[in-house]
Design a protein around this motif. Structure first.
Motif, PDB file in Angstrom:
ATOM      1  N   TRP A  35      10.884  48.169 127.416  1.00 52.64           N
ATOM      2  CA  TRP A  35       9.462  48.354 127.704  1.00 52.64           C
ATOM      3  C   TRP A  35       9.024  47.320 128.736  1.00 52.64           C
ATOM      4  O   TRP A  35       9.411  46.159 128.661  1.00 52.64           O
ATOM      5  CB  TRP A  35       8.623  48.176 126.441  1.00 52.64           C
ATOM      6  N   PHE A  36       8.201  47.762 129.659  1.00 50.66           N
ATOM      7  CA  PHE A  36       7.581  46.900 130.641  1.00 50.66           C
ATOM      8  C   PHE A  36       6.088  47.196 130.646  1.00 50.66           C
ATOM      9  O   PHE A  36       5.643  48.210 130.103  1.00 50.66           O
ATOM     10  CB  PHE A  36       8.165  47.177 132.042  1.00 50.66           C
ATOM     11  N   ARG A  37       5.334  46.319 131.256  1.00 52.58           N
ATOM     12  CA  ARG A  37       3.909  46.590 131.394  1.00 52.58           C
ATOM     13  C   ARG A  37       3.408  46.035 132.717  1.00 52.58           C
ATOM     14  O   ARG A  37       4.007  45.139 133.304  1.00 52.58           O
ATOM     15  CB  ARG A  37       3.119  45.977 130.235  1.00 52.58           C
ATOM     16  N   GLN A  38       2.295  46.611 133.157  1.00 54.62           N
ATOM     17  CA  GLN A  38       1.660  46.125 134.369  1.00 54.62           C
ATOM     18  C   GLN A  38       0.153  46.155 134.177  1.00 54.62           C
ATOM     19  O   GLN A  38      -0.431  47.222 133.953  1.00 54.62           O
ATOM     20  CB  GLN A  38       2.048  46.962 135.587  1.00 54.62           C
ATOM     21  N   ALA A  39      -0.433  44.978 134.241  1.00 53.34           N
ATOM     22  CA  ALA A  39      -1.877  44.839 134.149  1.00 53.34           C
ATOM     23  C   ALA A  39      -2.472  44.925 135.550  1.00 53.34           C
ATOM     24  O   ALA A  39      -1.791  44.651 136.533  1.00 53.34           O
ATOM     25  CB  ALA A  39      -2.228  43.512 133.500  1.00 53.34           C
ATOM     26  N   PRO A  40      -3.752  45.293 135.653  1.00 52.93           N
ATOM     27  CA  PRO A  40      -4.387  45.395 136.968  1.00 52.93           C
ATOM     28  C   PRO A  40      -4.272  44.098 137.740  1.00 52.93           C
ATOM     29  O   PRO A  40      -4.602  43.017 137.221  1.00 52.93           O
ATOM     30  CB  PRO A  40      -5.850  45.707 136.619  1.00 52.93           C
ATOM     31  N   GLU A  45       5.799  43.279 134.271  1.00 51.69           N
ATOM     32  CA  GLU A  45       6.239  42.261 133.320  1.00 51.69           C
ATOM     33  C   GLU A  45       7.175  42.856 132.274  1.00 51.69           C
ATOM     34  O   GLU A  45       6.873  43.898 131.676  1.00 51.69           O
ATOM     35  CB  GLU A  45       5.024  41.658 132.604  1.00 51.69           C
ATOM     36  N   PHE A  46       8.279  42.206 132.050  1.00 48.40           N
ATOM     37  CA  PHE A  46       9.202  42.605 130.983  1.00 48.40           C
ATOM     38  C   PHE A  46       8.546  42.371 129.634  1.00 48.40           C
ATOM     39  O   PHE A  46       7.998  41.297 129.384  1.00 48.40           O
ATOM     40  CB  PHE A  46      10.497  41.810 131.086  1.00 48.40           C
ATOM     41  N   VAL A  47       8.623  43.357 128.752  1.00 47.73           N
ATOM     42  CA  VAL A  47       8.069  43.229 127.406  1.00 47.73           C
ATOM     43  C   VAL A  47       9.172  43.098 126.367  1.00 47.73           C
ATOM     44  O   VAL A  47       9.182  42.155 125.572  1.00 47.73           O
ATOM     45  CB  VAL A  47       7.163  44.432 127.071  1.00 47.73           C
ATOM     46  N   ALA A  48      10.101  44.052 126.347  1.00 50.58           N
ATOM     47  CA  ALA A  48      11.153  44.040 125.334  1.00 50.58           C
ATOM     48  C   ALA A  48      12.284  44.974 125.742  1.00 50.58           C
ATOM     49  O   ALA A  48      12.083  45.892 126.531  1.00 50.58           O
ATOM     50  CB  ALA A  48      10.599  44.457 123.977  1.00 50.58           C
ATOM     51  N   SER A  56      20.658  44.363 118.778  1.00 52.23           N
ATOM     52  CA  SER A  56      20.141  43.237 119.561  1.00 52.23           C
ATOM     53  C   SER A  56      18.841  43.626 120.245  1.00 52.23           C
ATOM     54  O   SER A  56      18.739  44.721 120.814  1.00 52.23           O
ATOM     55  CB  SER A  56      21.150  42.803 120.625  1.00 52.23           C
ATOM     56  N   THR A  57      17.882  42.726 120.167  1.00 51.24           N
ATOM     57  CA  THR A  57      16.583  42.951 120.813  1.00 51.24           C
ATOM     58  C   THR A  57      16.196  41.716 121.618  1.00 51.24           C
ATOM     59  O   THR A  57      16.636  40.601 121.304  1.00 51.24           O
ATOM     60  CB  THR A  57      15.492  43.256 119.780  1.00 51.24           C
ATOM     61  N   TYR A  58      15.377  41.930 122.623  1.00 54.26           N
ATOM     62  CA  TYR A  58      14.985  40.875 123.539  1.00 54.26           C
ATOM     63  C   TYR A  58      13.487  41.030 123.804  1.00 54.26           C
ATOM     64  O   TYR A  58      13.005  42.147 123.949  1.00 54.26           O
ATOM     65  CB  TYR A  58      15.769  40.989 124.853  1.00 54.26           C
ATOM     66  N   TYR A  59      12.793  39.893 123.886  1.00 57.58           N
ATOM     67  CA  TYR A  59      11.348  39.944 124.066  1.00 57.58           C
ATOM     68  C   TYR A  59      10.886  38.974 125.138  1.00 57.58           C
ATOM     69  O   TYR A  59      11.447  37.893 125.304  1.00 57.58           O
ATOM     70  CB  TYR A  59      10.635  39.597 122.748  1.00 57.58           C
ATOM     71  N   GLY A  60       9.819  39.378 125.829  1.00 64.57           N
ATOM     72  CA  GLY A  60       9.170  38.444 126.719  1.00 64.57           C
ATOM     73  C   GLY A  60       8.432  37.389 125.910  1.00 64.57           C
ATOM     74  O   GLY A  60       7.995  37.660 124.772  1.00 64.57           O
ATOM     75  N   ASP A  61       8.267  36.224 126.460  1.00 67.45           N
ATOM     76  CA  ASP A  61       7.650  35.124 125.732  1.00 67.45           C
ATOM     77  C   ASP A  61       6.229  35.448 125.272  1.00 67.45           C
ATOM     78  O   ASP A  61       5.804  35.025 124.198  1.00 67.45           O
ATOM     79  CB  ASP A  61       7.627  33.862 126.607  1.00 67.45           C
ATOM     80  N   PRO A  99      19.623  49.746 132.368  1.00 66.54           N
ATOM     81  CA  PRO A  99      19.560  48.632 133.320  1.00 66.54           C
ATOM     82  C   PRO A  99      20.885  48.494 134.058  1.00 66.54           C
ATOM     83  O   PRO A  99      21.947  48.851 133.528  1.00 66.54           O
ATOM     84  CB  PRO A  99      19.305  47.424 132.431  1.00 66.54           C
ATOM     85  N   ASN A 100      20.827  47.960 135.280  1.00 66.01           N
ATOM     86  CA  ASN A 100      22.062  47.846 136.073  1.00 66.01           C
ATOM     87  C   ASN A 100      22.759  46.506 135.894  1.00 66.01           C
ATOM     88  O   ASN A 100      23.738  46.216 136.586  1.00 66.01           O
ATOM     89  CB  ASN A 100      21.768  48.098 137.560  1.00 66.01           C
ATOM     90  N   SER A 101      22.257  45.690 134.971  1.00 65.52           N
ATOM     91  CA  SER A 101      22.922  44.433 134.661  1.00 65.52           C
ATOM     92  C   SER A 101      22.547  44.018 133.245  1.00 65.52           C
ATOM     93  O   SER A 101      21.578  44.526 132.692  1.00 65.52           O
ATOM     94  CB  SER A 101      22.515  43.344 135.664  1.00 65.52           C
ATOM     95  N   PRO A 102      23.322  43.094 132.660  1.00 62.70           N
ATOM     96  CA  PRO A 102      22.995  42.640 131.305  1.00 62.70           C
ATOM     97  C   PRO A 102      21.825  41.664 131.251  1.00 62.70           C
ATOM     98  O   PRO A 102      21.422  41.244 130.175  1.00 62.70           O
ATOM     99  CB  PRO A 102      24.289  41.962 130.854  1.00 62.70           C
ATOM    100  N   ASP A 103      21.273  41.310 132.413  1.00 56.07           N
ATOM    101  CA  ASP A 103      20.046  40.505 132.423  1.00 56.07           C
ATOM    102  C   ASP A 103      18.873  41.473 132.294  1.00 56.07           C
ATOM    103  O   ASP A 103      18.256  41.855 133.278  1.00 56.07           O
ATOM    104  CB  ASP A 103      19.961  39.713 133.723  1.00 56.07           C
ATOM    105  N   TYR A 104      18.608  41.887 131.059  1.00 58.29           N
ATOM    106  CA  TYR A 104      17.653  42.963 130.828  1.00 58.29           C
ATOM    107  C   TYR A 104      16.246  42.604 131.270  1.00 58.29           C
ATOM    108  O   TYR A 104      15.440  43.491 131.536  1.00 58.29           O
ATOM    109  CB  TYR A 104      17.652  43.350 129.352  1.00 58.29           C
ATOM    110  N   TYR A 105      15.942  41.309 131.342  1.00 56.63           N
ATOM    111  CA  TYR A 105      14.619  40.875 131.744  1.00 56.63           C
ATOM    112  C   TYR A 105      14.353  41.196 133.215  1.00 56.63           C
ATOM    113  O   TYR A 105      13.225  41.504 133.597  1.00 56.63           O
ATOM    114  CB  TYR A 105      14.473  39.369 131.537  1.00 56.63           C
TER     115      TYR A 105
END
Length: 122
Positions: A35-40, A45-48, A56-61, A99-105
Motif C-alpha cells: 500500500w502507498f498513499r499520496q496526500a495533496p 509515500e510507502f505505507v506497508a 512478513s510485513t513492513y510498515y512506514g514509520d 516490486p522489482n527489488s526486495p527494498d519494498y519501501y
C-alpha cells in the motif's frame, strides 16, 4: 490484470477504516503486495507491504503500530486495517503488486490500483 482498491471514506480522527485491494486477471498469491498513499501536495509515500505468504510485513514509520496489512490469497485480496486515524493520514491510498527489488519501501511496483480516498477530519 487489475488491482482495485476500495473502502476509503470520511472518518473522524481516532476512528478506523479497512481498505481492500481486489486483484483480477491473474493470481497474486505468489506476489509481494503493498500500500502507498499520496496526500495533496506531497510525495508518494510507502505505507506497508506484505510477502506472498503473509509471514512478513513492513510498515512506514508514520503508520507503524496503527495500521495492519494482511491478505487472503484464496480471495486474491489484500487489506489495510487503519486504526487511530489522524488528519495527516488523509490521502489517496493505492495498492500495488510485484516490486522489482526486495527494498519494498523504494522499489518500483509493476501493478497499481486506481486509488481510494481516505479523509480524516479533526
Amino acid at each position: 490484470v487489475q488491482l482495485q482498491a476500495y473502502g476509503g471514506g470520511l472518518v473522524q480522527a481516532g476512528g478506523s477504516l479497512r481498505l481492500s485491494c481486489a486483484a483480477s486477471g491473474r493470481t497474486f498469491s505468489s506476489s509481494v503486495m503493498g500500500w502507498f498513499r499520496q496526500a495533496p501536495g506531497k510525495d508518494h509515500e510507502f505505507v506497508a507491504a506484505i510477502t506472498w505468504s503473509g509471514s512478513s510485513t513492513y510498515y512506514g514509520d508514520s503508520v507503524k503500530g496503527r495500521f495492519t496489512i494482511s491478505r487472503d490469497n484464496a480471495k486474491n485480496t489484500m487489506y489495510l486495517q487503519m486504526n487511530s486515524l489522524k488528519p495527516e493520514d488523509t490521502a489517496v491510498y493505492y495498492c500495488a503488486a510485484d516490486p522489482n527489488s526486495p527494498d519494498y519501501y523504494r522499489a518500483e511496483y509493476d501493478y497499481w490500483g486506481q486509488g481510494t480516498l481516505v479523509t480524516v477530519s479533526s
